[in-house]
Write a protein that holds these residues in place. Structure first.
Motif, PDB file in Angstrom:
ATOM      1  N   LYS A 230     -66.025   8.248  -6.559  1.00 54.32           N
ATOM      2  CA  LYS A 230     -67.162   9.059  -7.032  1.00 54.32           C
ATOM      3  C   LYS A 230     -67.300  10.307  -6.172  1.00 54.32           C
ATOM      4  N   ARG A 231     -67.152  10.122  -4.851  1.00 52.45           N
ATOM      5  CA  ARG A 231     -67.311  11.257  -3.944  1.00 52.45           C
ATOM      6  C   ARG A 231     -66.200  12.285  -4.134  1.00 52.45           C
ATOM      7  N   VAL A 232     -64.970  11.816  -4.304  1.00 50.84           N
ATOM      8  CA  VAL A 232     -63.870  12.770  -4.532  1.00 50.84           C
ATOM      9  C   VAL A 232     -64.122  13.539  -5.829  1.00 50.84           C
ATOM     10  N   ASN A 233     -64.551  12.834  -6.869  1.00 47.23           N
ATOM     11  CA  ASN A 233     -64.856  13.526  -8.133  1.00 47.23           C
ATOM     12  C   ASN A 233     -65.972  14.550  -7.940  1.00 47.23           C
ATOM     13  N   ALA A 234     -66.969  14.193  -7.129  1.00 46.63           N
ATOM     14  CA  ALA A 234     -68.082  15.124  -6.894  1.00 46.63           C
ATOM     15  C   ALA A 234     -67.594  16.382  -6.181  1.00 46.63           C
ATOM     16  N   VAL A 235     -66.734  16.205  -5.179  1.00 46.21           N
ATOM     17  CA  VAL A 235     -66.245  17.388  -4.443  1.00 46.21           C
ATOM     18  C   VAL A 235     -65.317  18.216  -5.345  1.00 46.21           C
ATOM     19  N   LEU A 236     -64.584  17.538  -6.224  1.00 48.76           N
ATOM     20  CA  LEU A 236     -63.764  18.277  -7.194  1.00 48.76           C
ATOM     21  C   LEU A 236     -64.638  19.144  -8.089  1.00 48.76           C
ATOM     22  N   LEU A 237     -65.738  18.559  -8.548  1.00 47.46           N
ATOM     23  CA  LEU A 237     -66.608  19.309  -9.456  1.00 47.46           C
ATOM     24  C   LEU A 237     -67.218  20.517  -8.752  1.00 47.46           C
ATOM     25  N   THR A 238     -67.660  20.318  -7.497  1.00 42.52           N
ATOM     26  CA  THR A 238     -68.406  21.387  -6.827  1.00 42.52           C
ATOM     27  C   THR A 238     -67.509  22.395  -6.107  1.00 42.52           C
ATOM     28  N   CYS A 239     -66.279  21.980  -5.750  1.00 44.32           N
ATOM     29  CA  CYS A 239     -65.437  22.844  -4.909  1.00 44.32           C
ATOM     30  C   CYS A 239     -64.007  23.003  -5.433  1.00 44.32           C
ATOM     31  N   GLY A 240     -63.618  22.280  -6.468  1.00 45.61           N
ATOM     32  CA  GLY A 240     -62.202  22.213  -6.867  1.00 45.61           C
ATOM     33  C   GLY A 240     -61.634  23.494  -7.431  1.00 45.61           C
ATOM     34  N   THR A 241     -62.514  24.374  -7.913  1.00 40.44           N
ATOM     35  CA  THR A 241     -62.021  25.652  -8.450  1.00 40.44           C
ATOM     36  C   THR A 241     -62.636  26.817  -7.659  1.00 40.44           C
ATOM     37  N   TYR A 242     -62.952  26.536  -6.385  1.00 37.39           N
ATOM     38  CA  TYR A 242     -63.355  27.569  -5.417  1.00 37.39           C
ATOM     39  C   TYR A 242     -64.643  28.266  -5.837  1.00 37.39           C
ATOM     40  N   ASP A 243     -64.661  29.595  -5.675  1.00 41.49           N
ATOM     41  CA  ASP A 243     -65.909  30.298  -5.974  1.00 41.49           C
ATOM     42  C   ASP A 243     -66.114  30.505  -7.476  1.00 41.49           C
ATOM     43  N   ALA A 244     -65.261  29.870  -8.287  1.00 38.29           N
ATOM     44  CA  ALA A 244     -65.507  29.824  -9.738  1.00 38.29           C
ATOM     45  C   ALA A 244     -65.962  28.429 -10.162  1.00 38.29           C
ATOM     46  N   ALA A 245     -66.320  27.562  -9.193  1.00 41.04           N
ATOM     47  CA  ALA A 245     -66.668  26.175  -9.541  1.00 41.04           C
ATOM     48  C   ALA A 245     -67.907  26.113 -10.427  1.00 41.04           C
TER      49      ALA A 245
END
Ligand code: DON
Length: 306
Positions: A230-245
């Protein structure tokens, strides 16, 4: 997921994406990446049950680049647990992926594991835990995809090493704060090598399933606890595409990781994983066709996390 015609769905969303007015430009700051066919376009969906569907150039290997940061993070957490979070944060940076600006005011603790600074710390942690960070990532991709030919493209790795002044600066700066355990040169070599792994949309969609299965691998064993997944998915959602997240969450609404090779791997929690590849990038370093295709996919199906 019975009843879904995945093949038709993929063709429809790729057609929709191709109507986008812009295509972006392939990355050229790593010279070996600039030779890629700019018109390549492929997409694959793998279900948690192990079915895989694809369209376009879905079986052509491409340079995974920052998509690999998702795997280093998962493996470092699996091997070493929560201690990692003492050395790297989990907030969006609001800055480009290769920015140096926050590191000094934040005392060598990178904002999140997906900007280059954070990924260097995660690579260092995985190297500390396994002795072979790139081997750990490569073997994981081979096992989850069932493709034993997945390999590092040495020409891409050495091309990046020759031009990697920013990453070298980041790594030395982090080391000056005592936040690397291995020699800077080893960390950089493993980082460039895992970024230079070549894999296809098919391979990566199959690998991404462990995050759709709440941490369970293809062979049924557990890589991450449900909470870690869940935490990895959360960080992917908030940070995975950088400043376009923020824009990616707005348009696509899925946890996803992009790479400057033009790949994006996104998670359909409980259902499967989807990977799309188109080398033309936007200003933030995300695939233009990739974002457009994932936007079309979640718009057509409603398979967003929201
Ligand atoms: O360190 C770099 O610049 C590359 N090896 C990876 C950057 C990247 O893929 C950013 N993603 N969109």
């Amino acid at each position: 997921m019975g009843g879904v015609d995945y093949q038709q769905l993929l063709h429809d969303v790729m057609d929709t994406a191709l109507r986008a007015p812009e295509r972006g430009r392939p990355a050229d700051y790593i010279p070996a990446l600039a030779v890629v066919d700019p018109t390549a376009f492929g997409m694959a969906i793998a279900t948690v049950g192990g079915e895989v569907y694809g369209a376009g150039d879905w079986e052509t290997p491409f340079s995974v680049q920052s998509v690999s940061k998702l795997f280093t993070l998962a493996l470092a957490l699996a091997e070493g647990g929560d201690d990692l979070w003492k050395r790297v944060g989990r907030e969006p940076s609001g800055n480009p992926f290769n920015s140096l600006v926050q590191l000094e005011t934040e005392h060598g603790i990178p904002r999140n594991p997906f900007i280059n600074a954070g990924a260097l710390v995660v690579t260092d942690r995985l190297l500390e835990l396994t002795g072979d960070a790139v081997g750990a990532v490569r073997d994981f991709l081979r096992a989850e995809s069932g493709n034993p030919t997945i390999e590092v493209d040495d020409a891409v790795a050495s091309s990046e090493a020759r031009h990697g002044h920013r990453n070298a600066a980041l790594a030395h700066f982090i080391a000056s704060y005592g936040n690397l355990r291995n020699p800077v040169d080893s960390v950089l070599a493993h980082y460039y090598a895992h970024c230079a792994i070549a894999a296809s949309c098919r391979d990566l969609a199959l690998v991404g399933r462990f995050l759709a299965s709440h941490g369970v691998r293809a062979d049924g064993s557990r890589l991450l606890t449900r909470s870690e997944a869940k935490r990895v998915n959360a960080v992917l959602l908030t940070c995975g595409t950088y400043d376009a997240a923020g824009e990616f969450a707005f348009r696509v609404g899925l946890p996803g990781k992009s790479g400057v090779g033009g790949g994006i791997l996104a998670v359909l929690p409980g259902r499967g994983a989807v990977c799309v590849w188109g080398p033309g990038l936007d200003q933030a370093g995300n695939s233009v066709l990739g974002v457009a295709a994932l936007d079309a996919l979640t718009t057509a199906t409603g398979w967003s996390v929201f």
